[in-house]
Design a protein around this motif. Sequence first.
Motif, mmCIF file in Angstrom:
data_model
loop_
_atom_site.group_PDB
_atom_site.id
_atom_site.type_symbol
_atom_site.label_atom_id
_atom_site.label_comp_id
_atom_site.label_asym_id
_atom_site.label_seq_id
_atom_site.Cartn_x
_atom_site.Cartn_y
_atom_site.Cartn_z
ATOM 1 N N GLY A 77 2.351 4.657 -11.936
ATOM 2 C CA GLY A 77 3.272 5.612 -12.558
ATOM 3 C C GLY A 77 4.318 6.136 -11.587
ATOM 4 O O GLY A 77 5.431 6.472 -11.986
ATOM 5 N N MET A 78 3.965 6.188 -10.300
ATOM 6 C CA MET A 78 4.913 6.641 -9.275
ATOM 7 C C MET A 78 5.658 5.476 -8.621
ATOM 8 O O MET A 78 6.415 5.688 -7.679
ATOM 9 N N GLN A 79 5.401 4.263 -9.109
ATOM 10 C CA GLN A 79 6.029 3.048 -8.588
ATOM 11 C C GLN A 79 5.746 2.854 -7.098
ATOM 12 O O GLN A 79 6.615 2.469 -6.322
ATOM 13 N N LEU A 80 4.503 3.111 -6.718
ATOM 14 C CA LEU A 80 4.043 2.925 -5.338
ATOM 15 C C LEU A 80 3.244 1.627 -5.295
ATOM 16 O O LEU A 80 2.008 1.637 -5.348
ATOM 17 N N ASP A 81 3.947 0.512 -5.220
ATOM 18 C CA ASP A 81 3.312 -0.799 -5.340
ATOM 19 C C ASP A 81 2.221 -1.042 -4.309
ATOM 20 O O ASP A 81 1.143 -1.536 -4.644
ATOM 21 N N SER A 82 2.466 -0.695 -3.055
ATOM 22 C CA SER A 82 1.467 -0.973 -2.023
ATOM 23 C C SER A 82 0.218 -0.113 -2.225
ATOM 24 O O SER A 82 -0.896 -0.582 -2.017
ATOM 25 N N VAL A 83 0.399 1.133 -2.637
ATOM 26 C CA VAL A 83 -0.748 2.007 -2.900
ATOM 27 C C VAL A 83 -1.517 1.494 -4.113
ATOM 28 O O VAL A 83 -2.752 1.467 -4.119
ATOM 29 N N GLU A 84 -0.784 1.056 -5.129
ATOM 30 C CA GLU A 84 -1.441 0.501 -6.311
ATOM 31 C C GLU A 84 -2.262 -0.729 -5.949
ATOM 32 O O GLU A 84 -3.418 -0.867 -6.383
ATOM 33 N N ARG A 85 -1.721 -1.638 -5.119
ATOM 34 C CA ARG A 85 -2.468 -2.831 -4.686
ATOM 35 C C ARG A 85 -3.724 -2.425 -3.914
ATOM 36 O O ARG A 85 -4.784 -3.015 -4.093
ATOM 37 N N TRP A 86 -3.603 -1.406 -3.032
ATOM 38 C CA TRP A 86 -4.767 -0.945 -2.278
ATOM 39 C C TRP A 86 -5.839 -0.403 -3.221
ATOM 40 O O TRP A 86 -7.029 -0.680 -3.047
ATOM 41 N N CYS A 87 -5.444 0.366 -4.213
ATOM 42 C CA CYS A 87 -6.412 0.923 -5.160
ATOM 43 C C CYS A 87 -7.104 -0.176 -5.957
ATOM 44 O O CYS A 87 -8.321 -0.108 -6.187
ATOM 45 N N HIS A 88 -6.378 -1.210 -6.349
ATOM 46 C CA HIS A 88 -6.997 -2.350 -7.038
ATOM 47 C C HIS A 88 -7.955 -3.081 -6.094
ATOM 48 O O HIS A 88 -9.031 -3.524 -6.506
ATOM 49 N N TRP A 89 -7.555 -3.203 -4.832
ATOM 50 C CA TRP A 89 -8.415 -3.842 -3.829
ATOM 51 C C TRP A 89 -9.730 -3.072 -3.689
ATOM 52 O O TRP A 89 -10.807 -3.642 -3.692
ATOM 53 N N ARG A 90 -9.611 -1.746 -3.555
ATOM 54 C CA ARG A 90 -10.803 -0.913 -3.388
ATOM 55 C C ARG A 90 -11.682 -0.920 -4.643
ATOM 56 O O ARG A 90 -12.902 -0.839 -4.545
ATOM 57 N N ARG A 91 -11.068 -1.044 -5.817
ATOM 58 C CA ARG A 91 -11.840 -1.178 -7.052
ATOM 59 C C ARG A 91 -12.668 -2.454 -6.999
ATOM 60 O O ARG A 91 -13.849 -2.458 -7.341
ATOM 61 N N PHE A 92 -12.037 -3.554 -6.559
ATOM 62 C CA PHE A 92 -12.753 -4.823 -6.422
ATOM 63 C C PHE A 92 -13.943 -4.655 -5.476
ATOM 64 O O PHE A 92 -15.052 -5.117 -5.759
ATOM 65 N N GLU A 93 -13.704 -3.982 -4.343
ATOM 66 C CA GLU A 93 -14.786 -3.782 -3.380
ATOM 67 C C GLU A 93 -15.906 -2.919 -3.963
ATOM 68 O O GLU A 93 -17.081 -3.161 -3.686
ATOM 69 N N ALA A 94 -15.569 -1.920 -4.748
ATOM 70 C CA ALA A 94 -16.590 -1.082 -5.374
ATOM 71 C C ALA A 94 -17.477 -1.908 -6.304
ATOM 72 O O ALA A 94 -18.685 -1.679 -6.397
ATOM 73 N N LEU A 95 -16.882 -2.895 -6.954
ATOM 74 C CA LEU A 95 -17.634 -3.759 -7.872
ATOM 75 C C LEU A 95 -18.425 -4.841 -7.147
ATOM 76 O O LEU A 95 -19.567 -5.118 -7.501
ATOM 77 N N HIS A 96 -17.811 -5.482 -6.154
ATOM 78 C CA HIS A 96 -18.365 -6.709 -5.582
ATOM 79 C C HIS A 96 -18.839 -6.595 -4.143
ATOM 80 O O HIS A 96 -19.524 -7.495 -3.655
ATOM 81 N N GLY A 97 -18.451 -5.560 -3.443
ATOM 82 C CA GLY A 97 -18.887 -5.391 -2.065
ATOM 83 C C GLY A 97 -17.728 -5.462 -1.080
ATOM 84 O O GLY A 97 -16.609 -5.837 -1.424
ATOM 85 N N VAL A 98 -18.035 -5.090 0.162
ATOM 86 C CA VAL A 98 -17.041 -5.037 1.233
ATOM 87 C C VAL A 98 -17.380 -6.115 2.257
ATOM 88 O O VAL A 98 -18.517 -6.174 2.740
#
Length: 174
Positions: A43-64
């Motif tokens: 919503g704030m058009q912060l593409d890099s932050v959005e990618r990081w949040c999606h990355w961290r979501r993946f890690e929460a689901l599948h591991g680090v």
Amino acid sequence: MADANEYLGHHDWRAALDVLTELGDAYAAETPFWELCAQAAQGMQLDSVERWCHWRRFEALHGVVRADLQLVEATAPGGRHTPIPGDGRLRPLWDIGDVTAAGSPDLYVARIWIEGGSDLKPGERGAVRLAPLSPERWRRLTAGEVIRMHGRMPVAGTATITEATFPQRLQTTT
């Protein structure tokens, strides 16, 4: 959390989101938290932050999976001629020790996130996070193991696992 509320009170949405993502990184935030942060970043058009949040979501689901990656020089066989982008876009192949029926390495795809966000140039070493496309195959990895990155043959880099933590598998009953 008080810092985030203070920033929200001053309508400094970016600073509030930064505080929240730092809290999510410091504590084991779950997927709904990262989904909401990604939506806010979008919503704030912060593409890099959005990618990081999606990355961290993946890690929460599948591991680090974190590692120390050493790329070979650009002039070496298998060496990359361009830097690895730091934001998780590159999806190289990895030899994690499995072998095909024919006896050759069985390679798996995993995205790379460079810690600190900057690109990693040929010949450089850096801390990375890996997001495997088939996370179940990576569950046996432990800290200290060495895996190899391939862009093509031969090896383009060598990584030593520094952290491999995975969520508990869900128990199913029949």
